[in-house]
Design an enzyme around this catalytic site. Structure first.
Site, PDB file in Angstrom:
ATOM      1  N   ASP A 167       0.847  -1.205   0.000  1.00  0.00           N
ATOM      2  CA  ASP A 167       0.000   0.000   0.000  1.00  0.00           C
ATOM      3  C   ASP A 167       0.878   1.249   0.000  1.00  0.00           C
ATOM      4  O   ASP A 167       2.021   1.211   0.456  1.00  0.00           O
ATOM      5  CB  ASP A 167      -0.877   0.045   1.264  1.00  0.00           C
ATOM      6  CG  ASP A 167      -2.066  -0.907   1.206  1.00  0.00           C
ATOM      7  OD1 ASP A 167      -2.308  -1.512   0.143  1.00  0.00           O
ATOM      8  OD2 ASP A 167      -2.754  -1.038   2.239  1.00  0.00           O
TER       9      ASP A 167
ATOM     10  N   ARG B  93      -1.448  -0.764  -8.537  1.00  0.00           N
ATOM     11  CA  ARG B  93      -2.811  -0.365  -8.163  1.00  0.00           C
ATOM     12  C   ARG B  93      -2.872   1.155  -8.306  1.00  0.00           C
ATOM     13  O   ARG B  93      -1.968   1.850  -7.847  1.00  0.00           O
ATOM     14  CB  ARG B  93      -3.120  -0.760  -6.720  1.00  0.00           C
ATOM     15  CG  ARG B  93      -4.451  -0.171  -6.233  1.00  0.00           C
ATOM     16  CD  ARG B  93      -4.588  -0.226  -4.710  1.00  0.00           C
ATOM     17  NE  ARG B  93      -4.654  -1.576  -4.203  1.00  0.00           N
ATOM     18  CZ  ARG B  93      -4.313  -1.901  -2.945  1.00  0.00           C
ATOM     19  NH1 ARG B  93      -3.873  -0.977  -2.107  1.00  0.00           N
ATOM     20  NH2 ARG B  93      -4.401  -3.149  -2.554  1.00  0.00           N
TER      21      ARG B  93
HETATM   22  C1  FAD Z   1      -8.963  -1.346  -3.064  1.00  0.00           C
HETATM   23  C2  FAD Z   1      -8.507   0.004  -2.605  1.00  0.00           C
HETATM   24  C3  FAD Z   1      -7.219   0.165  -2.167  1.00  0.00           C
HETATM   25  C4  FAD Z   1      -6.760   1.424  -1.765  1.00  0.00           C
HETATM   26  N1  FAD Z   1      -5.451   1.587  -1.406  1.00  0.00           N
HETATM   27  C5  FAD Z   1      -4.991   2.821  -1.098  1.00  0.00           C
HETATM   28  C6  FAD Z   1      -3.612   3.053  -0.847  1.00  0.00           C
HETATM   29  O1  FAD Z   1      -2.769   2.149  -0.866  1.00  0.00           O
HETATM   30  N2  FAD Z   1      -3.226   4.326  -0.544  1.00  0.00           N
HETATM   31  C7  FAD Z   1      -4.111   5.377  -0.511  1.00  0.00           C
HETATM   32  O2  FAD Z   1      -3.720   6.524  -0.270  1.00  0.00           O
HETATM   33  N3  FAD Z   1      -5.428   5.168  -0.747  1.00  0.00           N
HETATM   34  C8  FAD Z   1      -5.884   3.928  -1.023  1.00  0.00           C
HETATM   35  N4  FAD Z   1      -7.227   3.752  -1.292  1.00  0.00           N
HETATM   36  C9  FAD Z   1      -8.198   4.852  -1.003  1.00  0.00           C
HETATM   37  C10 FAD Z   1      -8.359   5.761  -2.195  1.00  0.00           C
HETATM   38  O3  FAD Z   1      -7.166   6.482  -2.397  1.00  0.00           O
HETATM   39  C11 FAD Z   1      -9.523   6.762  -1.981  1.00  0.00           C
HETATM   40  O4  FAD Z   1      -9.309   7.514  -0.813  1.00  0.00           O
HETATM   41  C12 FAD Z   1     -10.882   6.115  -1.854  1.00  0.00           C
HETATM   42  O5  FAD Z   1     -11.011   4.976  -2.654  1.00  0.00           O
HETATM   43  C13 FAD Z   1     -11.974   7.131  -2.267  1.00  0.00           C
HETATM   44  O6  FAD Z   1     -11.822   7.491  -3.619  1.00  0.00           O
HETATM   45  P1  FAD Z   1     -12.795   6.931  -4.764  1.00  0.00           P
HETATM   46  O7  FAD Z   1     -12.052   6.972  -6.049  1.00  0.00           O
HETATM   47  O8  FAD Z   1     -13.248   5.560  -4.372  1.00  0.00           O
HETATM   48  O9  FAD Z   1     -14.046   7.878  -4.755  1.00  0.00           O
HETATM   49  P2  FAD Z   1     -14.241   9.450  -4.470  1.00  0.00           P
HETATM   50  O10 FAD Z   1     -13.581  10.288  -5.503  1.00  0.00           O
HETATM   51  O11 FAD Z   1     -13.911   9.748  -3.029  1.00  0.00           O
HETATM   52  O12 FAD Z   1     -15.814   9.532  -4.634  1.00  0.00           O
HETATM   53  C14 FAD Z   1     -16.439   9.272  -5.902  1.00  0.00           C
HETATM   54  C15 FAD Z   1     -17.704   8.462  -5.681  1.00  0.00           C
HETATM   55  O13 FAD Z   1     -17.390   7.167  -5.181  1.00  0.00           O
HETATM   56  C16 FAD Z   1     -18.383   6.739  -4.227  1.00  0.00           C
HETATM   57  N5  FAD Z   1     -17.748   6.579  -2.879  1.00  0.00           N
HETATM   58  C17 FAD Z   1     -16.477   6.890  -2.555  1.00  0.00           C
HETATM   59  N6  FAD Z   1     -16.204   6.613  -1.252  1.00  0.00           N
HETATM   60  C18 FAD Z   1     -17.351   6.125  -0.738  1.00  0.00           C
HETATM   61  C19 FAD Z   1     -17.726   5.667   0.570  1.00  0.00           C
HETATM   62  N7  FAD Z   1     -16.850   5.664   1.604  1.00  0.00           N
HETATM   63  N8  FAD Z   1     -18.994   5.236   0.753  1.00  0.00           N
HETATM   64  C20 FAD Z   1     -19.878   5.231  -0.292  1.00  0.00           C
HETATM   65  N9  FAD Z   1     -19.571   5.649  -1.537  1.00  0.00           N
HETATM   66  C21 FAD Z   1     -18.335   6.094  -1.772  1.00  0.00           C
HETATM   67  C22 FAD Z   1     -19.440   7.829  -4.256  1.00  0.00           C
HETATM   68  O14 FAD Z   1     -20.391   7.502  -5.240  1.00  0.00           O
HETATM   69  C23 FAD Z   1     -18.655   9.055  -4.662  1.00  0.00           C
HETATM   70  O15 FAD Z   1     -19.452  10.054  -5.211  1.00  0.00           O
HETATM   71  C24 FAD Z   1      -7.671   2.519  -1.752  1.00  0.00           C
HETATM   72  C25 FAD Z   1      -8.981   2.359  -2.215  1.00  0.00           C
HETATM   73  C26 FAD Z   1      -9.395   1.126  -2.649  1.00  0.00           C
HETATM   74  C27 FAD Z   1     -10.792   0.999  -3.191  1.00  0.00           C
END
Ligand code: FAD
Length: 344
Positions: free
Chosen positions: A164, A216
């Site tokens: 990560d 990723r």
């Molecule tokens: C499998 C995985 C691994 C990850 N690994 C890392 C990592 O190693 N380092 C790191 O910094 N970050 C990591 N992240 C977190 C990532 O960086 C984001 O902070 C997080 O995924 C929110 O961004 P988004 O693109 O999903 O959506 P956003 O841009 O936050 O939101 C867009 C849309 O997605 C949906 N959504 C987003 N979050 C939620 C929620 N909590 N509940 C309901 N709906 C939601 C909504 O429809 C929203 O309008 C990871 C995320 C995932 C899914």
């Protein structure tokens, strides 16, 4: 999918400050979502808040929507159910910055055991690890040694480790550990994470493409300053699409790049689907990744459409910061939290 059962927590009466913060946040919600996010990010790191909330039964009730459980068995149960529903998973033993070598060794040993459990239960699962949990902030050499031992163990089982990515002061050291293992030691079962909110990521992706890395791609979850990260969401999203196309380019795929698109954002997902269809990229050349408990509807529909989907499944007793970061990403989830409080 059946939900696993969770251990119960004792109730804790000193909730007033949290409720006040949350309620005032909601009052400001329309114009103050950023303000609320910042408060939640602060609370995710505050020891006093962790102390109060971790011992509160309702907090666990809500957190258990995002966390498989407190022990490995709970993680295995969730993993089996996800596999039955056509999803792969990546298991994450919860815990962040450790403060001693002993804590780092304990985390390493637990991660070794989860690799054994995955093998024993023949789960379609790999493991995600956090460098700071394995000693990065104490000494990068310690983290490298621990991560190296984990990747070697995974190799014996034919499994894969995703490192990560944490906050920006750790990016160089994390990439250096990845490169040491991949190129100096020759381990091919390890991959990294790139965050589209960082300005540097395009350069990092260019280099990782040359190296044929398993990457990723996420937007980034930490509160980063404008000196290193795009402050505006529109730019973070634009860069996400730019980087996703780079990782899906003919050159990248020919070099062995395997991109994993970690997002719940339907717009990002749709654009990637259109891009891969238009460019005849088979669905086994990439995967979508989402967090356990978030957008289950979207997870299921992608599986039905024939895409590879991997769910990030955290487990362990240190669930508090992870849980509050999920609330920070989507403050609307606070409603669920507070309504449970008044119902209980
Ligand atoms: C499998 C995985 C691994 C990850 N690994 C890392 C990592 O190693 N380092 C790191 O910094 N970050 C990591 N992240 C977190 C990532 O960086 C984001 O902070 C997080 O995924 C929110 O961004 P988004 O693109 O999903 O959506 P956003 O841009 O936050 O939101 C867009 C849309 O997605 C949906 N959504 C987003 N979050 C939620 C929620 N909590 N509940 C309901 N709906 C939601 C909504 O429809 C929203 O309008 C990871 C995320 C995932 C899914």
């Amino acid at each position: 999918m059946d939900e696993p059962t969770y251990p119960t927590k004792s109730r804790f009466p000193l909730l007033l400050p949290i409720i006040i913060v949350a309620m005032s946040g909601i009052l400001f919600y329309r114009n103050g979502e950023k303000w609320l996010r910042n408060i939640l990010v602060y609370l995710s790191q505050a020891a006093w808040a962790r102390q109060i909330i971790s011992n509160w039964s309702i907090a666990w009730l809500v957190a258990s929507r995002f966390v498989a459980g407190e022990d490995r068995q709970a993680a295995v149960d969730v993993g089996q159910a996800l596999n039955e529903n056509g999803m792969m998973l990546t298991l994450d033993y919860l815990g962040e910055s450790c403060t001693s070598e002993a804590e780092a060794s304990t985390a390493r040993d637990e991660i070794m055991r989860i690799l054994e459990d995955i093998n024993r239960h023949q789960l379609k699962a790999n493991v995600s690890i956090k460098p700071s949990q394995l000693g990065l902030k104490i000494d990068p050499a310690l983290a490298q040694e621990n991560i190296g031992a984990i990747v070697q163990k995974a190799k014996q089982y034919g499994n894969f480790i995703r490192i990560d990515m944490e906050d920006h002061p750790t990016t160089d050291a994390t990439l250096a550990i990845y490169r040491h293992l991949r190129h100096n030691i020759g381990l091919d079962n390890v991959g990294v994470v790139i965050q589209s909110y960082l300005y540097r990521s395009e350069k990092d992706v260019e280099k990782l493409i040359e190296e044929g890395a398993s990457m990723r791609l996420c937007k980034g979850a930490y509160a980063e300053p404008a000196e290193v990260a795009f402050p505006k969401k529109i730019d973070v999203d634009g860069n996400y699409l730019n980087l996703s196309r780079m990782t899906l380019s003919r050159n990248a795929l020919a070099n062995g790049v395997y991109p994993a698109f970690a997002t719940h954002d339907p717009r990002m997902i749709d654009e990637i689907k259109i891009y891969t269809k238009t460019n005849n990229i088979p669905s086994d050349k990439f995967e979508f990744q989402m967090l356990y408990g978030i957008r289950r509807d979207l997870q299921e529909s992608l599986v039905k459409e024939g895409y590879r989907v991997r769910i990030y499944v955290p487990y362990g007793t240190a669930w508090y910061p992870y849980f509050v970061r999920r609330l920070a990403e989507r403050p609307a989830n606070l409603w669920f939290f507070i309504s449970n409080f008044f119902r209980a």
